[in-house]
Scaffold this motif. Structure first.
Motif, PDB file in Angstrom:
ATOM      1  N   GLY A  53     -41.921  44.301 106.844  1.00 40.94           N
ATOM      2  CA  GLY A  53     -40.938  43.292 107.253  1.00 40.94           C
ATOM      3  C   GLY A  53     -39.898  43.236 106.078  1.00 40.94           C
ATOM      4  O   GLY A  53     -40.353  43.396 104.911  1.00 40.94           O
ATOM      5  N   HIS A  54     -38.655  42.983 106.422  1.00 38.41           N
ATOM      6  CA  HIS A  54     -37.747  42.760 105.725  1.00 38.41           C
ATOM      7  C   HIS A  54     -36.331  42.181 106.162  1.00 38.41           C
ATOM      8  O   HIS A  54     -36.134  42.408 107.393  1.00 38.41           O
ATOM      9  CB  HIS A  54     -37.279  44.182 104.916  1.00 38.41           C
ATOM     10  N   ILE A  55     -35.527  41.345 105.066  1.00 37.98           N
ATOM     11  CA  ILE A  55     -34.158  41.023 105.705  1.00 37.98           C
ATOM     12  C   ILE A  55     -33.404  41.206 104.576  1.00 37.98           C
ATOM     13  O   ILE A  55     -33.784  41.100 103.393  1.00 37.98           O
ATOM     14  CB  ILE A  55     -34.497  39.385 105.862  1.00 37.98           C
ATOM     15  N   THR A  56     -32.350  41.761 105.084  1.00 36.49           N
ATOM     16  CA  THR A  56     -31.191  41.992 104.114  1.00 36.49           C
ATOM     17  C   THR A  56     -30.009  41.238 104.420  1.00 36.49           C
ATOM     18  O   THR A  56     -29.698  40.927 105.407  1.00 36.49           O
ATOM     19  CB  THR A  56     -30.955  43.748 104.362  1.00 36.49           C
ATOM     20  N   VAL A  68     -32.390  42.371  99.458  1.00 36.70           N
ATOM     21  CA  VAL A  68     -33.537  42.654 100.085  1.00 36.70           C
ATOM     22  C   VAL A  68     -34.781  41.877  99.334  1.00 36.70           C
ATOM     23  O   VAL A  68     -34.843  42.001  97.970  1.00 36.70           O
ATOM     24  CB  VAL A  68     -33.783  43.901 100.611  1.00 36.70           C
ATOM     25  N   ASN A  69     -35.894  41.445 100.287  1.00 37.48           N
ATOM     26  CA  ASN A  69     -37.011  41.389  99.284  1.00 37.48           C
ATOM     27  C   ASN A  69     -37.826  42.319  99.013  1.00 37.48           C
ATOM     28  O   ASN A  69     -37.836  43.448  99.279  1.00 37.48           O
ATOM     29  CB  ASN A  69     -37.962  40.366 100.399  1.00 37.48           C
ATOM     30  N   VAL A  99     -38.213  48.711  96.215  1.00 39.35           N
ATOM     31  CA  VAL A  99     -37.635  48.709  97.377  1.00 39.35           C
ATOM     32  C   VAL A  99     -38.668  49.355  98.520  1.00 39.35           C
ATOM     33  O   VAL A  99     -39.101  50.410  98.157  1.00 39.35           O
ATOM     34  CB  VAL A  99     -36.252  49.140  97.765  1.00 39.35           C
ATOM     35  N   ASN A 100     -38.878  48.622  99.434  1.00 35.86           N
ATOM     36  CA  ASN A 100     -39.776  49.229 100.763  1.00 35.86           C
ATOM     37  C   ASN A 100     -38.770  50.198 101.221  1.00 35.86           C
ATOM     38  O   ASN A 100     -37.529  50.044 101.643  1.00 35.86           O
ATOM     39  CB  ASN A 100     -39.906  48.090 101.804  1.00 35.86           C
ATOM     40  N   GLN A 101     -39.230  51.303 101.406  1.00 40.19           N
ATOM     41  CA  GLN A 101     -38.474  52.757 101.896  1.00 40.19           C
ATOM     42  C   GLN A 101     -38.166  52.488 103.594  1.00 40.19           C
ATOM     43  O   GLN A 101     -36.869  52.877 103.808  1.00 40.19           O
ATOM     44  CB  GLN A 101     -39.332  53.832 101.603  1.00 40.19           C
ATOM     45  N   ALA A 120     -29.348  41.733 108.399  1.00 40.08           N
ATOM     46  CA  ALA A 120     -30.229  42.264 109.349  1.00 40.08           C
ATOM     47  C   ALA A 120     -31.753  41.567 109.112  1.00 40.08           C
ATOM     48  O   ALA A 120     -32.138  41.799 107.732  1.00 40.08           O
ATOM     49  CB  ALA A 120     -30.240  43.775 109.437  1.00 40.08           C
ATOM     50  N   ALA A 121     -32.432  41.538 110.179  1.00 41.04           N
ATOM     51  CA  ALA A 121     -33.943  41.155 110.095  1.00 41.04           C
ATOM     52  C   ALA A 121     -34.877  41.813 111.057  1.00 41.04           C
ATOM     53  O   ALA A 121     -34.624  42.252 112.114  1.00 41.04           O
ATOM     54  CB  ALA A 121     -33.836  39.554 110.477  1.00 41.04           C
ATOM     55  N   HIS A 122     -35.865  42.471 110.207  1.00 41.77           N
ATOM     56  CA  HIS A 122     -36.934  43.167 111.074  1.00 41.77           C
ATOM     57  C   HIS A 122     -38.285  42.734 110.372  1.00 41.77           C
ATOM     58  O   HIS A 122     -38.481  42.414 109.286  1.00 41.77           O
ATOM     59  CB  HIS A 122     -36.747  44.544 110.852  1.00 41.77           C
TER      60      HIS A 122
END
Length: 262
Positions: A53-56, A68-69, A99-101, A120-122
């Protein structure tokens, strides 16, 4: 005889609208605060699954970079000072965390393909994953879900964890001009012209997935007709409406957990 109350002139009533910033520094701080808050809300709502999960949020000055987180940090603990800035090649240019790849592979291509997108959110949320496993789109069965009527897509493929840019490009292509895409066997991805909008679209999309699954399990939902669904989308489905809907959530998290702003 007492006089009846007089209406307050409408121009004296308060109504919040997205703020305008005079310089990139102020805009950057604002986006980072909203990003940290959105991540805390995702944590509060149980949207995180391990390190997924990540939001940018696109940087307002260096527009090929995004905030990003950090990889491996709980959504529930993230502060503004924890956020990292990643460039178009996936290198951390500000911050001290990895960073999460998958975040880079997906979000870099979405930001590249959609210059109108600020955020963007996922996440691997429960009901988003459940609906994605069915390979279905959201159906117009409630007022709220009509915001996505003919404005979301299905990425109808799954090849494993997204770690390469080509897969990210395919997801960005599937998203197209829409506000959201369902990634089959994976989850949801939403975008917006602000962090607030992208986060709201994700939250309400996740809830819409839940409603659809529950309604179909209970019986046969009565669909909203196409004309009414499109009209409702035009009323509720723009990023300004999303921003407005998100403000009570931002107030809750920023007041109950003010340390996120540090």
């Amino acid at each position: 005889m007492p006089q009846p109350p007089r209406p307050v002139p409408t121009d004296q009533l308060e109504f919040a609208l997205p703020p305008r910033h005079e310089n990139a520094e102020d805009e950057r701080r604002h986006r980072k605060e909203r990003l940290a808050a959105a991540l805390r809300l995702f944590g509060r709502f149980g949207f995180e699954e391990g390190v997924a999960g990540h939001i940018t949020a696109r940087d307002p000055e260096f527009t090929d970079c995004f905030w990003v987180n950090p990889f491996g940090m709980s959504f529930k603990h993230i502060r503004v000072s924890d956020l990292i800035l990643v460039d178009h090649e996936g290198r951390v240019v500000e911050g001290r965390h990895h960073v999460n790849q998958a975040a880079f592979a997906i979000h870099s291509q979405v930001h590249r393909a959609r210059p109108d997108v600020v955020a963007a959110a996922h996440s691997h949320s429960t009901y988003g994953r459940a609906l994605s496993a069915l390979g279905e789109l959201l159906e117009p069965i409630t007022q709220d879900v009509c915001a996505f009527y003919q404005d979301h897509a299905l990425f109808d493929d799954y090849t494993g964890v997204v770690v390469d840019e080509e897969e990210g490009r395919r997801i960005a292509t599937a998203l197209g001009p829409h506000k959201a895409v369902i990634l089959r066997n994976h989850g949801l991805l939403t975008v917006g012209d602000s962090v607030d909008a992208a986060a709201w679209w994700f939250i309400t999309m996740e809830r819409s997935c839940q409603v659809q699954l529950v309604a179909k399990a209970a019986g046969k939902p009565v669909p909203i007709d196409a004309a009414s669904a499109a009209h409702t989308r035009d009323q509720l489905g723009n990023d300004l409406a999303a921003w407005i809907n998100y403000q009570p959530l931002y107030q809750q998290i920023s007041r109950s957990e003010p340390d996120l702003l540090t």
